[in-house]
Motif scaffolding. Structure first.
Motif, PDB file in Angstrom:
ATOM      1  N   ILE A   1      21.443 -11.650  27.632  1.00 25.32           N
ATOM      2  CA  ILE A   1      22.096 -10.130  26.512  1.00 25.32           C
ATOM      3  C   ILE A   1      22.143  -9.001  26.644  1.00 25.32           C
ATOM      4  CG2 ILE A   1      21.679  -9.843  24.021  1.00 25.32           C
ATOM      5  CD1 ILE A   1      20.576 -11.953  23.890  1.00 25.32           C
TER       6      ILE A   1
ATOM      7  N   MET B   1      26.156 -11.902  27.537  1.00 22.32           N
ATOM      8  CA  MET B   1      25.853 -11.968  26.313  1.00 22.32           C
ATOM      9  C   MET B   1      26.674 -10.479  25.727  1.00 22.32           C
ATOM     10  SD  MET B   1      26.641 -13.742  22.932  1.00 22.32           S
ATOM     11  CE  MET B   1      26.363 -15.349  23.266  1.00 22.32           C
TER      12      MET B   1
ATOM     13  N   ALA C   1      31.054 -15.123  24.928  1.00 22.09           N
ATOM     14  CA  ALA C   1      31.497 -15.157  23.725  1.00 22.09           C
ATOM     15  C   ALA C   1      32.215 -16.409  22.848  1.00 22.09           C
ATOM     16  CB  ALA C   1      32.216 -13.706  24.034  1.00 22.09           C
TER      17      ALA C   1
END
Length: 94
Positions: free
Chosen positions: A37, A72, A94
């Motif tokens: 992330i 992400m 995504a």
């Protein structure tokens, strides 16, 4: 532009550029071997207009491809920049 350095500590990491005593950074969290992330991008005023953010993200994308993980894009900068680079679509979850 000075080099982009990758630092990893446990499940957290960052890309950093150091210049004239200042740091620009892009932080991330490792959720699994295949998903990372992008948390936050911080570019000091001294770096504005130097392409520091793009340089860090370009390295992040290259590492994702080399190591086989997806990014992400929770960071607004990363999310906005990826939309300008459709050639990076393969590395974004995504």
């Amino acid at each position: 532009m000075t080099e982009v350095i990758r630092e990893v500590s446990g499940s957290k990491g960052r890309y950093v550029i150091r210049q004239n005593g200042e740091e620009a950074q892009m932080t991330y969290s490792i959720t699994s071997p295949t998903l990372v992330i992008a948390d936050h991008t911080e570019v000091p005023e001294a770096f504005r207009g130097t392409g520091a953010g793009l340089a860090m993200l370009t390295q992040f994308v290259a590492d994702a491809r080399a190591e086989g993980f997806k990014i992400m894009p929770l960071c607004p900068f990363v999310n906005a920049t990826r939309k300008k680079h459709p050639e990076w679509a393969d590395v974004f979850a995504a």
